[in-house]
Design a protein around this motif. Structure first.
Motif, short mmCIF file in Angstrom:
data_model
loop_
_atom_site.label_atom_id
_atom_site.label_comp_id
_atom_site.label_asym_id
_atom_site.label_seq_id
_atom_site.Cartn_x
_atom_site.Cartn_y
_atom_site.Cartn_z
N GLU A 57 -4.94 38.17 -49.42
CA GLU A 57 -4.30 37.58 -50.72
C GLU A 57 -2.95 36.92 -50.36
OE1 GLU A 57 -5.05 39.56 -54.28
OE2 GLU A 57 -6.61 40.56 -53.52
N VAL A 58 -2.52 35.69 -50.87
CA VAL A 58 -1.54 35.11 -50.61
C VAL A 58 -0.93 34.22 -52.13
CG1 VAL A 58 -1.42 34.79 -48.40
CG2 VAL A 58 -2.59 32.89 -49.77
N GLN A 59 0.28 34.19 -52.13
CA GLN A 59 0.71 33.29 -53.24
C GLN A 59 0.26 31.74 -53.05
OE1 GLN A 59 3.17 35.37 -51.91
NE2 GLN A 59 2.63 37.00 -53.08
N HIS A 60 0.33 31.33 -51.93
CA HIS A 60 0.32 29.72 -51.77
C HIS A 60 -0.40 29.61 -50.43
CE1 HIS A 60 3.02 29.10 -55.03
NE2 HIS A 60 4.07 29.65 -54.48
N GLY B 128 3.81 35.58 -47.82
CA GLY B 128 2.58 35.19 -48.94
C GLY B 128 2.26 33.93 -48.75
N LEU B 129 2.13 33.31 -47.67
CA LEU B 129 1.70 31.97 -47.57
C LEU B 129 0.49 31.90 -46.40
CD1 LEU B 129 5.25 30.31 -46.86
CD2 LEU B 129 3.83 30.30 -48.90
N LYS B 130 -0.46 30.98 -46.66
CA LYS B 130 -1.39 30.79 -45.73
C LYS B 130 -1.52 29.33 -45.31
CE LYS B 130 -5.55 32.72 -46.94
NZ LYS B 130 -6.58 33.22 -47.57
N GLY B 131 -1.20 29.15 -44.03
CA GLY B 131 -1.60 27.80 -43.54
C GLY B 131 -2.88 27.61 -42.79
N GLU C 268 7.02 22.20 -52.07
CA GLU C 268 7.70 23.42 -51.45
C GLU C 268 7.00 24.41 -50.67
OE1 GLU C 268 10.74 27.02 -53.24
OE2 GLU C 268 9.84 25.34 -54.45
N GLN C 269 5.84 24.80 -50.64
CA GLN C 269 5.09 25.67 -50.10
C GLN C 269 4.61 25.28 -48.74
OE1 GLN C 269 3.88 25.16 -52.97
NE2 GLN C 269 1.82 24.49 -52.99
N ASN C 270 4.34 24.00 -48.59
CA ASN C 270 3.99 23.38 -47.27
C ASN C 270 5.21 23.12 -46.42
OD1 ASN C 270 1.36 23.05 -48.38
ND2 ASN C 270 1.51 20.74 -48.44
#
Length: 187
Positions: A166-169, A47-50, A105-107
């Motif tokens: 779609e992602v959360q972060h 659920g993450l997008k870098g 945190e997400q990074n």
């Protein structure tokens, strides 16, 4: 189409991937493409997008023209020579990136995912990584239950479009650090 902020993030994360892959020996365009694709997939799975690289099916696994263009641009700005970071990239850009990661945190999770993917696949040669990528099963939003391995997808078919996921972060740094990163990369 990527936004300027996303391009800056992608280029900074690309430098980070190059640094992490360096101890694993010889890097090639194919291997770099596959490593970044696997990083991006793993992030999306959590659920993450870098990265914001779009990929399509290519003869050697997944290929992103955006990634290829970013690498070329970093080479022109002399932040990368072949696949090796310049001193300026190592001493200016990466510390700024680390500053943008620390305490977010997400990074931090995305960096950990990248490290794990590169630790697992970095020591492998391009052919082995490509086989791993081609074994990845993808589905469409229309039919998420139906999965097909990448190796069975027709060449030049789009595999991954981050703007549609779609992602959360999403990887983000404060604008002041982002501006410094951009400046340190020569943009």
């Amino acid at each position: 189409m990527r936004k300027p902020v996303q391009i800056t993030v992608d280029r900074a994360l690309l430098l980070y991937v190059l640094q992490c892959a360096e101890p694993h020996g010889l890097l090639s365009d194919v291997k770099l493409q596959q490593l970044c694709f696997l990083c991006e997939l793993q992030m999306f799975g959590k659920g993450l997008k870098g990265f914001h690289f779009e990929y399509f099916r290519f003869a050697y696994g997944a290929f992103s023209k955006d990634l290829d263009n970013d690498l070329t641009s970093l080479r022109r700005k002399e932040r990368v020579e072949n696949f090796t970071l310049s001193d300026q990239a190592r001493e200016e850009v990466l510390p700024l990136l680390e500053q943008g990661v620390a305490g977010v945190e997400q990074n931090e999770k995305m960096i950990e995912i990248m490290k794990a993917v590169i630790a697992a696949y970095g020591p492998q040669d391009s052919g082995v990584i490509t086989n791993s990528v081609e074994a990845v099963e993808l589905s469409t939003p229309q039919d998420p239950e139906f999965k097909i391995p990448i190796r069975d997808i027709v060449f030049h078919t789009t595999l991954l479009v981050p703007s549609r996921i779609e992602v959360q972060h999403e990887f983000a740094v404060v604008p002041a650090i982002l501006a410094k990163i951009n400046q340190a990369m020569g943009y």
